[in-house]
Design a protein around this motif. Structure first.
Motif, PDB file in Angstrom:
ATOM      1  N   LYS A  97       0.841  -1.199   0.000  1.00 29.79           N
ATOM      2  CA  LYS A  97       0.000   0.000   0.000  1.00 29.79           C
ATOM      3  C   LYS A  97       0.874   1.246   0.000  1.00 29.79           C
ATOM      4  O   LYS A  97       0.502   2.288  -0.563  1.00 29.79           O
ATOM      5  N   TRP A  98       2.067   1.130   0.605  1.00 25.53           N
ATOM      6  CA  TRP A  98       2.961   2.266   0.715  1.00 25.53           C
ATOM      7  C   TRP A  98       4.162   2.166  -0.219  1.00 25.53           C
ATOM      8  O   TRP A  98       4.701   3.194  -0.635  1.00 25.53           O
ATOM      9  N   THR A  99       4.589   0.973  -0.559  1.00 21.97           N
ATOM     10  CA  THR A  99       5.764   0.833  -1.426  1.00 21.97           C
ATOM     11  C   THR A  99       5.401   0.737  -2.891  1.00 21.97           C
ATOM     12  O   THR A  99       6.277   0.774  -3.762  1.00 21.97           O
ATOM     13  N   GLY A 100       4.101   0.607  -3.198  1.00 18.00           N
ATOM     14  CA  GLY A 100       3.674   0.509  -4.595  1.00 18.00           C
ATOM     15  C   GLY A 100       4.089  -0.807  -5.213  1.00 18.00           C
ATOM     16  O   GLY A 100       3.896  -1.879  -4.626  1.00 18.00           O
ATOM     17  N   THR A 101       4.695  -0.753  -6.373  1.00 21.87           N
ATOM     18  CA  THR A 101       5.080  -1.975  -7.079  1.00 21.87           C
ATOM     19  C   THR A 101       6.392  -2.558  -6.548  1.00 21.87           C
ATOM     20  O   THR A 101       6.790  -3.657  -6.954  1.00 21.87           O
ATOM     21  N   THR A 102       7.056  -1.865  -5.649  1.00 17.81           N
ATOM     22  CA  THR A 102       8.331  -2.346  -5.112  1.00 17.81           C
ATOM     23  C   THR A 102       8.086  -3.338  -3.988  1.00 17.81           C
ATOM     24  O   THR A 102       7.380  -3.039  -3.019  1.00 17.81           O
ATOM     25  N   MET A 103       8.667  -4.527  -4.126  1.00 14.72           N
ATOM     26  CA  MET A 103       8.613  -5.515  -3.059  1.00 14.72           C
ATOM     27  C   MET A 103       9.842  -5.295  -2.180  1.00 14.72           C
ATOM     28  O   MET A 103      10.956  -5.668  -2.539  1.00 14.72           O
ATOM     29  N   ALA A 104       9.644  -4.642  -1.039  1.00 17.06           N
ATOM     30  CA  ALA A 104      10.748  -4.264  -0.156  1.00 17.06           C
ATOM     31  C   ALA A 104      10.838  -5.229   1.008  1.00 17.06           C
ATOM     32  O   ALA A 104       9.974  -5.223   1.897  1.00 17.06           O
ATOM     33  N   PRO A 105      11.859  -6.074   1.046  1.00 12.76           N
ATOM     34  CA  PRO A 105      11.974  -7.040   2.140  1.00 12.76           C
ATOM     35  C   PRO A 105      12.336  -6.374   3.461  1.00 12.76           C
ATOM     36  O   PRO A 105      12.980  -5.320   3.486  1.00 12.76           O
ATOM     37  N   THR A 106      11.894  -6.964   4.528  1.00 14.79           N
ATOM     38  CA  THR A 106      12.285  -6.534   5.867  1.00 14.79           C
ATOM     39  C   THR A 106      12.322  -7.778   6.743  1.00 14.79           C
ATOM     40  O   THR A 106      11.846  -8.841   6.353  1.00 14.79           O
ATOM     41  N   ARG A 107      12.922  -7.647   7.921  1.00 19.41           N
ATOM     42  CA  ARG A 107      12.982  -8.780   8.845  1.00 19.41           C
ATOM     43  C   ARG A 107      11.962  -8.551   9.963  1.00 19.41           C
ATOM     44  O   ARG A 107      10.770  -8.547   9.713  1.00 19.41           O
ATOM     45  N   PHE A 108      12.450  -8.354  11.190  1.00 22.40           N
ATOM     46  CA  PHE A 108      11.529  -8.200  12.304  1.00 22.40           C
ATOM     47  C   PHE A 108      11.303  -6.737  12.688  1.00 22.40           C
ATOM     48  O   PHE A 108      10.936  -6.440  13.819  1.00 22.40           O
ATOM     49  N   SER A 109      11.532  -5.816  11.759  1.00 21.90           N
ATOM     50  CA  SER A 109      11.155  -4.423  12.013  1.00 21.90           C
ATOM     51  C   SER A 109       9.638  -4.354  12.146  1.00 21.90           C
ATOM     52  O   SER A 109       8.923  -5.289  11.789  1.00 21.90           O
ATOM     53  N   ASP A 110       9.135  -3.219  12.639  1.00 21.54           N
ATOM     54  CA  ASP A 110       7.680  -3.091  12.724  1.00 21.54           C
ATOM     55  C   ASP A 110       7.029  -3.181  11.355  1.00 21.54           C
ATOM     56  O   ASP A 110       5.870  -3.581  11.250  1.00 21.54           O
ATOM     57  N   GLY A 111       7.751  -2.805  10.300  1.00 18.89           N
ATOM     58  CA  GLY A 111       7.114  -2.931   8.996  1.00 18.89           C
ATOM     59  C   GLY A 111       7.958  -2.525   7.813  1.00 18.89           C
ATOM     60  O   GLY A 111       7.636  -2.889   6.673  1.00 18.89           O
ATOM     61  N   TYR A 112       9.056  -1.779   8.052  1.00 15.37           N
ATOM     62  CA  TYR A 112       9.860  -1.250   6.950  1.00 15.37           C
ATOM     63  C   TYR A 112      11.338  -1.397   7.290  1.00 15.37           C
ATOM     64  O   TYR A 112      11.724  -1.406   8.462  1.00 15.37           O
ATOM     65  N   PRO A 113      12.197  -1.499   6.280  1.00 17.26           N
ATOM     66  CA  PRO A 113      13.596  -1.839   6.547  1.00 17.26           C
ATOM     67  C   PRO A 113      14.436  -0.745   7.185  1.00 17.26           C
ATOM     68  O   PRO A 113      15.442  -1.051   7.835  1.00 17.26           O
ATOM     69  N   LEU A 114      14.053   0.533   7.024  1.00 20.24           N
ATOM     70  CA  LEU A 114      14.873   1.623   7.533  1.00 20.24           C
ATOM     71  C   LEU A 114      13.985   2.756   8.046  1.00 20.24           C
ATOM     72  O   LEU A 114      12.924   3.041   7.468  1.00 20.24           O
ATOM     73  N   LEU A 115      14.454   3.411   9.111  1.00 17.84           N
ATOM     74  CA  LEU A 115      13.771   4.579   9.646  1.00 17.84           C
ATOM     75  C   LEU A 115      14.754   5.740   9.679  1.00 17.84           C
ATOM     76  O   LEU A 115      15.861   5.616  10.206  1.00 17.84           O
ATOM     77  N   VAL A 116      14.342   6.874   9.111  1.00 17.41           N
ATOM     78  CA  VAL A 116      15.184   8.062   8.995  1.00 17.41           C
ATOM     79  C   VAL A 116      14.535   9.213   9.771  1.00 17.41           C
ATOM     80  O   VAL A 116      13.316   9.432   9.664  1.00 17.41           O
ATOM     81  N   ILE A 117      15.333   9.940  10.550  1.00 14.32           N
ATOM     82  CA  ILE A 117      14.873  11.140  11.253  1.00 14.32           C
ATOM     83  C   ILE A 117      15.968  12.196  11.148  1.00 14.32           C
ATOM     84  O   ILE A 117      17.152  11.884  11.259  1.00 14.32           O
ATOM     85  N   SER A 118      15.581  13.440  10.971  1.00 15.48           N
ATOM     86  CA  SER A 118      16.565  14.522  10.968  1.00 15.48           C
ATOM     87  C   SER A 118      16.783  15.044  12.392  1.00 15.48           C
ATOM     88  O   SER A 118      15.869  15.044  13.220  1.00 15.48           O
ATOM     89  N   GLN A 119      17.997  15.514  12.646  1.00 16.04           N
ATOM     90  CA  GLN A 119      18.307  16.090  13.950  1.00 16.04           C
ATOM     91  C   GLN A 119      17.449  17.324  14.219  1.00 16.04           C
ATOM     92  O   GLN A 119      17.034  17.582  15.352  1.00 16.04           O
ATOM     93  N   ALA A 120      17.161  18.069  13.166  1.00 15.45           N
ATOM     94  CA  ALA A 120      16.350  19.279  13.336  1.00 15.45           C
ATOM     95  C   ALA A 120      14.946  18.966  13.844  1.00 15.45           C
ATOM     96  O   ALA A 120      14.350  19.751  14.592  1.00 15.45           O
ATOM     97  N   SER A 121      14.409  17.817  13.459  1.00 11.68           N
ATOM     98  CA  SER A 121      13.076  17.433  13.932  1.00 11.68           C
ATOM     99  C   SER A 121      13.097  17.188  15.434  1.00 11.68           C
ATOM    100  O   SER A 121      12.187  17.608  16.161  1.00 11.68           O
ATOM    101  N   LEU A 122      14.145  16.502  15.903  1.00 12.93           N
ATOM    102  CA  LEU A 122      14.267  16.296  17.347  1.00 12.93           C
ATOM    103  C   LEU A 122      14.503  17.617  18.066  1.00 12.93           C
ATOM    104  O   LEU A 122      13.936  17.860  19.135  1.00 12.93           O
ATOM    105  N   ASP A 123      15.333  18.488  17.495  1.00 17.42           N
ATOM    106  CA  ASP A 123      15.594  19.782  18.117  1.00 17.42           C
ATOM    107  C   ASP A 123      14.306  20.594  18.259  1.00 17.42           C
ATOM    108  O   ASP A 123      14.082  21.260  19.281  1.00 17.42           O
TER     109      ASP A 123
END
Length: 282
Positions: free
Chosen positions: A139-165
């Motif tokens: 539903k979110w990756t479209g036609t891409t079959m993106a493998p993951t292991r035991f993450s909650d649902g996606y292989p990588l999580l990205v956050i900017s330092q500015a968002s935390l600041d």
């Protein structure tokens, strides 16, 4: 130019992460040596995954990667050593992570006894099987079959330092203490952008070879309330986020960070200090 400031690998789901200066990037997430992100997971006796949501003390279970073993430590416990090479004779155990069911490799009675004693509840440790497959929601990756292991649902999580600041400034303005980035357990942190710019990115390009695509804003649960050093839950920074981070893309849930998938660059090295070229979606 934005740059990567933190890389973190989480060998055992919901246990402490390992800060690294570089890692290999794969379709299913970061890898260091023979260890993949969220390669192991704890389950109850019904095969249902458990996490800091129920057992905040999991934050104090720490891992160290050796040449042949993953060393696991916790307060008042002797070290546990998990072999890194797969055991082809391991028993298969049916497990469930959210709505996804699959067979995982059971890590044996000794590991089960160690973690059960550590958490004060009967549980077992499982490893993502070499034969198993799990994919992010198309539903979110479209036609891409993106493998993951035991993450909650996606292989990588990205956050900017500015968002935390930005969050921490709002917290301080309300008389609350700032929180470290590890409360949100990202894999990749970068600086040099405005707060929440990651929300509007079409892609992240790194080293002219690695291409990451943001696919879904990350909804937040009670876990950011857990102090990752003490394993004690306190005030939840998500309370502050509720005032301005309700996201209609995920039915009004509170989001912080972006789930991303790998578009190109399988097997490339990613490192702290790498420049990140951000293409904004218009």
């Amino acid at each position: 130019m934005p740059r990567i400031t933190e890389l973190t690998l989480y060998p055992i789901k919901s246990c402490a992460g390992i800060a690294v200066t570089e890692a290999t990037i794969t379709e299913a997430g970061l890898r260091l040596g023979l260890v993949n992100d969220r390669e192991w997971m704890l389950v109850d006796l019904h095969g249902q995954f458990i996490s800091q949501r129920e057992y905040p003390q999991m934050a104090r279970i720490r891992c160290m990667i050796g040449a042949q073993h993953l060393q696991v430590d916790a307060p008042d416990m002797a070290s546990l050593y998990l072999p890194l090479h797969y055991d082809s004779t391991a028993n298969k155990l049916p497990v469930v992570i959210w709505e996804y069911a699959l067979n995982a490799d059971d890590c044996g009675d000794h590991a089960a006894a160690w973690f059960s004693q550590c958490l004060g509840t009967s549980c077992r440790l499982v490893r993502f099987s070499a034969q198993a497959q799990r994919f992010a929601n198309t539903k979110w990756t479209g036609t891409t079959m993106a493998p993951t292991r035991f993450s909650d649902g996606y292989p990588l999580l990205v956050i900017s330092q500015a968002s935390l600041d930005d969050l921490n400034q709002r917290s301080v303005n309300q008389g609350r203490a700032p929180v470290p980035m590890n409360r949100f357990r990202p894999n990749i942190v970068f600086d040099g952008v405005d707060a929440f710019e990651e929300d509007y990115a079409e892609s992240f390009a790194i080293r002219n070879r690695i291409q990451l695509r943001p696919v879904k804003p990350c909804p937040r649960c009670p876990m950011p309330a857990v102090d990752q050093e003490t394993g004690i839950a306190g005030e939840n920074p998500v309370d502050i986020l509720q005032a301005y981070r309700s996201n209609p893309l995920v039915d009004g849930e509170i989001t912080f960070g972006m789930n991303v998938i790998l578009e190109s660059g399988i097997g490339a090295t990613i490192a702290v200090g790498d420049e990140v070229e951000i293409a904004i979606a218009f």
